[in-house]
Design a protein around this motif. Sequence first.
Motif, PDB file in Angstrom:
ATOM      1  N   LEU A   2      40.798  25.578  42.674  1.00 39.43           N
ATOM      2  CA  LEU A   2      40.152  26.880  42.870  1.00 39.43           C
ATOM      3  C   LEU A   2      38.643  26.675  43.038  1.00 39.43           C
ATOM      4  CD1 LEU A   2      42.058  28.453  39.924  1.00 39.43           C
ATOM      5  CD2 LEU A   2      42.146  29.409  42.234  1.00 39.43           C
ATOM      6  N   ASP A   3      37.970  27.702  43.557  1.00 40.16           N
ATOM      7  CA  ASP A   3      36.505  27.651  43.591  1.00 40.16           C
ATOM      8  C   ASP A   3      35.948  27.938  42.200  1.00 40.16           C
ATOM      9  OD1 ASP A   3      36.147  27.154  46.364  1.00 40.16           O
ATOM     10  OD2 ASP A   3      36.720  29.238  46.761  1.00 40.16           O
ATOM     11  N   LEU A   4      36.506  28.983  41.551  1.00 42.71           N
ATOM     12  CA  LEU A   4      35.905  29.450  40.301  1.00 42.71           C
ATOM     13  C   LEU A   4      36.971  29.903  39.312  1.00 42.71           C
ATOM     14  CD1 LEU A   4      33.452  30.504  38.600  1.00 42.71           C
ATOM     15  CD2 LEU A   4      33.630  32.646  39.903  1.00 42.71           C
ATOM     16  N   ILE A   5      36.819  29.450  38.071  1.00 46.09           N
ATOM     17  CA  ILE A   5      37.608  30.024  36.979  1.00 46.09           C
ATOM     18  C   ILE A   5      36.641  30.767  36.071  1.00 46.09           C
ATOM     19  CG2 ILE A   5      39.004  29.573  34.924  1.00 46.09           C
ATOM     20  CD1 ILE A   5      40.251  27.209  36.422  1.00 46.09           C
ATOM     21  N   VAL A   6      36.907  32.053  35.876  1.00 55.50           N
ATOM     22  CA  VAL A   6      36.112  32.871  34.974  1.00 55.50           C
ATOM     23  C   VAL A   6      36.874  32.968  33.657  1.00 55.50           C
ATOM     24  CG1 VAL A   6      35.102  35.147  34.585  1.00 55.50           C
ATOM     25  CG2 VAL A   6      35.213  34.228  36.911  1.00 55.50           C
ATOM     26  N   ILE A   7      36.224  32.624  32.568  1.00 53.70           N
ATOM     27  CA  ILE A   7      36.886  32.720  31.262  1.00 53.70           C
ATOM     28  C   ILE A   7      36.389  33.986  30.582  1.00 53.70           C
ATOM     29  CG2 ILE A   7      37.370  31.560  29.072  1.00 53.70           C
ATOM     30  CD1 ILE A   7      36.711  28.916  30.515  1.00 53.70           C
ATOM     31  N   GLY A   8      37.274  34.960  30.449  1.00 51.65           N
ATOM     32  CA  GLY A   8      36.913  36.261  29.885  1.00 51.65           C
ATOM     33  C   GLY A   8      37.112  37.357  30.909  1.00 51.65           C
ATOM     34  N   ARG A  23      32.301  37.085  48.079  1.00 52.09           N
ATOM     35  CA  ARG A  23      31.781  35.848  48.695  1.00 52.09           C
ATOM     36  C   ARG A  23      32.926  34.915  49.104  1.00 52.09           C
ATOM     37  NH1 ARG A  23      26.191  34.616  48.765  1.00 52.09           N
ATOM     38  NH2 ARG A  23      25.160  36.585  48.424  1.00 52.09           N
ATOM     39  N   ASN A  24      34.142  35.464  49.058  1.00 51.28           N
ATOM     40  CA  ASN A  24      35.340  34.728  49.505  1.00 51.28           C
ATOM     41  C   ASN A  24      35.669  33.495  48.655  1.00 51.28           C
ATOM     42  OD1 ASN A  24      37.532  34.836  51.178  1.00 51.28           O
ATOM     43  ND2 ASN A  24      36.680  33.358  52.640  1.00 51.28           N
ATOM     44  N   LEU A  25      35.300  33.501  47.385  1.00 51.01           N
ATOM     45  CA  LEU A  25      35.636  32.381  46.509  1.00 51.01           C
ATOM     46  C   LEU A  25      37.030  32.596  45.916  1.00 51.01           C
ATOM     47  CD1 LEU A  25      32.276  31.934  44.515  1.00 51.01           C
ATOM     48  CD2 LEU A  25      32.944  30.951  46.720  1.00 51.01           C
ATOM     49  N   GLU A  26      37.839  31.537  45.926  1.00 50.71           N
ATOM     50  CA  GLU A  26      39.163  31.607  45.282  1.00 50.71           C
ATOM     51  C   GLU A  26      38.931  31.680  43.777  1.00 50.71           C
ATOM     52  OE1 GLU A  26      42.248  31.920  46.430  1.00 50.71           O
ATOM     53  OE2 GLU A  26      41.290  32.154  48.394  1.00 50.71           O
ATOM     54  N   THR A  27      39.276  32.796  43.165  1.00 51.44           N
ATOM     55  CA  THR A  27      38.837  33.072  41.792  1.00 51.44           C
ATOM     56  C   THR A  27      40.010  33.401  40.885  1.00 51.44           C
ATOM     57  OG1 THR A  27      36.788  33.960  42.699  1.00 51.44           O
ATOM     58  CG2 THR A  27      37.302  34.547  40.412  1.00 51.44           C
ATOM     59  N   LEU A  28      40.020  32.749  39.738  1.00 47.51           N
ATOM     60  CA  LEU A  28      41.015  33.071  38.702  1.00 47.51           C
ATOM     61  C   LEU A  28      40.264  33.525  37.455  1.00 47.51           C
ATOM     62  CD1 LEU A  28      43.900  32.895  37.360  1.00 47.51           C
ATOM     63  CD2 LEU A  28      43.367  30.502  36.846  1.00 47.51           C
ATOM     64  N   VAL A  29      40.661  34.678  36.910  1.00 47.84           N
ATOM     65  CA  VAL A  29      40.090  35.162  35.650  1.00 47.84           C
ATOM     66  C   VAL A  29      41.133  34.930  34.559  1.00 47.84           C
ATOM     67  CG1 VAL A  29      39.201  37.168  34.393  1.00 47.84           C
ATOM     68  CG2 VAL A  29      38.806  36.964  36.862  1.00 47.84           C
ATOM     69  N   LEU A  68      40.512  43.130  45.049  1.00 48.39           N
ATOM     70  CA  LEU A  68      39.774  42.262  45.985  1.00 48.39           C
ATOM     71  C   LEU A  68      40.375  40.857  46.046  1.00 48.39           C
ATOM     72  CD1 LEU A  68      36.138  43.407  45.140  1.00 48.39           C
ATOM     73  CD2 LEU A  68      37.358  43.794  47.271  1.00 48.39           C
ATOM     74  N   GLY A  69      41.453  40.630  45.294  1.00 46.25           N
ATOM     75  CA  GLY A  69      42.162  39.354  45.416  1.00 46.25           C
ATOM     76  C   GLY A  69      41.917  38.361  44.298  1.00 46.25           C
ATOM     77  N   ALA A  70      41.227  38.789  43.221  1.00 48.78           N
ATOM     78  CA  ALA A  70      41.071  37.867  42.079  1.00 48.78           C
ATOM     79  C   ALA A  70      42.405  37.786  41.337  1.00 48.78           C
ATOM     80  CB  ALA A  70      39.969  38.365  41.146  1.00 48.78           C
ATOM     81  N   ASP A  71      42.790  36.599  40.929  1.00 49.75           N
ATOM     82  CA  ASP A  71      43.998  36.451  40.111  1.00 49.75           C
ATOM     83  C   ASP A  71      43.622  36.632  38.654  1.00 49.75           C
ATOM     84  OD1 ASP A  71      45.941  35.957  42.076  1.00 49.75           O
ATOM     85  OD2 ASP A  71      45.143  33.930  42.318  1.00 49.75           O
ATOM     86  N   MET A  72      44.441  37.364  37.907  1.00 43.50           N
ATOM     87  CA  MET A  72      44.154  37.617  36.492  1.00 43.50           C
ATOM     88  C   MET A  72      45.278  36.990  35.666  1.00 43.50           C
ATOM     89  SD  MET A  72      41.476  39.739  36.845  1.00 43.50           S
ATOM     90  CE  MET A  72      41.198  40.562  35.313  1.00 43.50           C
ATOM     91  N   LEU A  73      44.924  36.192  34.679  1.00 37.70           N
ATOM     92  CA  LEU A  73      45.924  35.549  33.831  1.00 37.70           C
ATOM     93  C   LEU A  73      45.613  35.859  32.369  1.00 37.70           C
ATOM     94  CD1 LEU A  73      48.241  33.381  33.510  1.00 37.70           C
ATOM     95  CD2 LEU A  73      46.408  31.698  33.296  1.00 37.70           C
ATOM     96  N   HIS A  74      46.584  36.415  31.669  1.00 37.80           N
ATOM     97  CA  HIS A  74      46.403  36.734  30.252  1.00 37.80           C
ATOM     98  C   HIS A  74      46.753  35.496  29.423  1.00 37.80           C
ATOM     99  CE1 HIS A  74      47.431  39.549  26.652  1.00 37.80           C
ATOM    100  NE2 HIS A  74      46.321  38.871  26.483  1.00 37.80           N
ATOM    101  N   ALA A 274      28.286  30.792  44.209  1.00 36.71           N
ATOM    102  CA  ALA A 274      28.468  30.638  45.661  1.00 36.71           C
ATOM    103  C   ALA A 274      27.407  29.676  46.225  1.00 36.71           C
ATOM    104  CB  ALA A 274      28.384  31.996  46.346  1.00 36.71           C
ATOM    105  N   GLN A 275      26.160  29.841  45.768  1.00 33.56           N
ATOM    106  CA  GLN A 275      25.082  28.951  46.249  1.00 33.56           C
ATOM    107  C   GLN A 275      25.319  27.513  45.792  1.00 33.56           C
ATOM    108  OE1 GLN A 275      21.859  31.168  44.596  1.00 33.56           O
ATOM    109  NE2 GLN A 275      21.599  32.472  46.401  1.00 33.56           N
ATOM    110  N   TYR A 276      25.738  27.367  44.545  1.00 35.09           N
ATOM    111  CA  TYR A 276      26.016  26.036  43.979  1.00 35.09           C
ATOM    112  C   TYR A 276      27.128  25.342  44.779  1.00 35.09           C
ATOM    113  CZ  TYR A 276      28.168  22.733  40.692  1.00 35.09           C
ATOM    114  OH  TYR A 276      28.720  21.626  40.111  1.00 35.09           O
ATOM    115  N   LEU A 277      28.183  26.103  45.102  1.00 33.56           N
ATOM    116  CA  LEU A 277      29.319  25.495  45.823  1.00 33.56           C
ATOM    117  C   LEU A 277      28.921  25.110  47.250  1.00 33.56           C
ATOM    118  CD1 LEU A 277      32.346  27.649  44.584  1.00 33.56           C
ATOM    119  CD2 LEU A 277      31.625  25.402  43.821  1.00 33.56           C
TER     120      LEU A 277
END
Length: 281
Positions: A2-8, A23-29, A68-74, A274-277
Amino acid sequence: MLDLIVIGGGVAGCSAAITARMRNLETLVIYAGGGALEKTQKIYNYPGVPAVSGPELLEKLRDHAESLGADMLHALVTKVLPMGQSFSVLANNEVYEAKAVMLCCGTARVNPLPGEEEWLGSGVSYCATCDGMFFKGKRMAVIGGSEDAVEEADFLADLGEVIYFQERKHAIDKLAPAIQRVDEKPVSIRRGDGHMVVVTDKGEHTVDGVFVLRPAVALTQLLPEVATDKGHLLVDQDLMTNVPGVFAAGDMVGNPLQAAKAAGEGTIAAISVAQYLRKLG
Ligand SMILES: Cc1cc2nc3c(=O)[nH]c(=O)nc-3n(C[C@H](O)[C@H](O)[C@H](O)COP(=O)(O)OP(=O)(O)OC[C@H]3O[C@@H](n4cnc5c(N)ncnc54)[C@H](O)[C@@H]3O)c2cc1C
């Protein structure tokens, strides 16, 4: 990868996921619970949504991120491992990989019990679903930190004998009748001769395994490399921590502990990711 995993999955995490998706980043929360908003009756100062209840705002934020397409995982994240230019994130015994990680874990502070981290993985577990089967037919202690622990304790009671301690007071009326409630405060965990011992303010309890089931994980366990100051994560103006590729937003970063500030920081941190990637190539 993935591009980004958000914790929380509170205000900061959802806001970050919304902008990351823009920003079109593949994101999992990955979120363990409702965070501060779940405990908030009414918020009067969140722009554009006057007099909104905390749970209602939370639902709107999560729906927005998902739409917007973010995946959410509990799930509870128990470990973030830096792997050079990417990260492995452990949640419920599954490993997820991303090029960047964002910590949006709110204010939940965890002080591990003495002995807890020492015996993690060899007598102490943070996940009933992952490790319950290892204790089939055995005696287990559950140290519950919130109501979420009750369901997991009930699952363990189908496998063996369970005794239940409350680390912090919470509703336990849904505990299975077979579970023994122990009204004592756990103060440490140690290993005896082939068994584990939960030491409390009133005595000692011998078991085969100890499940510590809290809605959060100590930073020393989650990502010990990350620098803090007076309980808050240290970040630069792009909201990146001292660990390259690990960003942070919301209450974890410090005062003021306000929902609109958490939302703003989530947006800033996602743009920084996004800038970092892009620089990473
Ligand atoms: C009673 C109360 C009233 C408030 N009133 C107001 C108000 O009127 N106005 C205002 O602006 N603010 C108010 N606030 C503050 C506001 O709610 C917070 O500032 C805001 O919710 C912080 O957002 P956050 O995303 O940083 O953290 P949270 O919303 O707390 O979210 C943290 C998230 O991280 C998750 N998490 C933590 N550890 C892990 C882990 N290891 N693995 C997976 N997930 C994890 C949690 O489950 C949760 O999803 C109030 C707070 C409280 C408690």
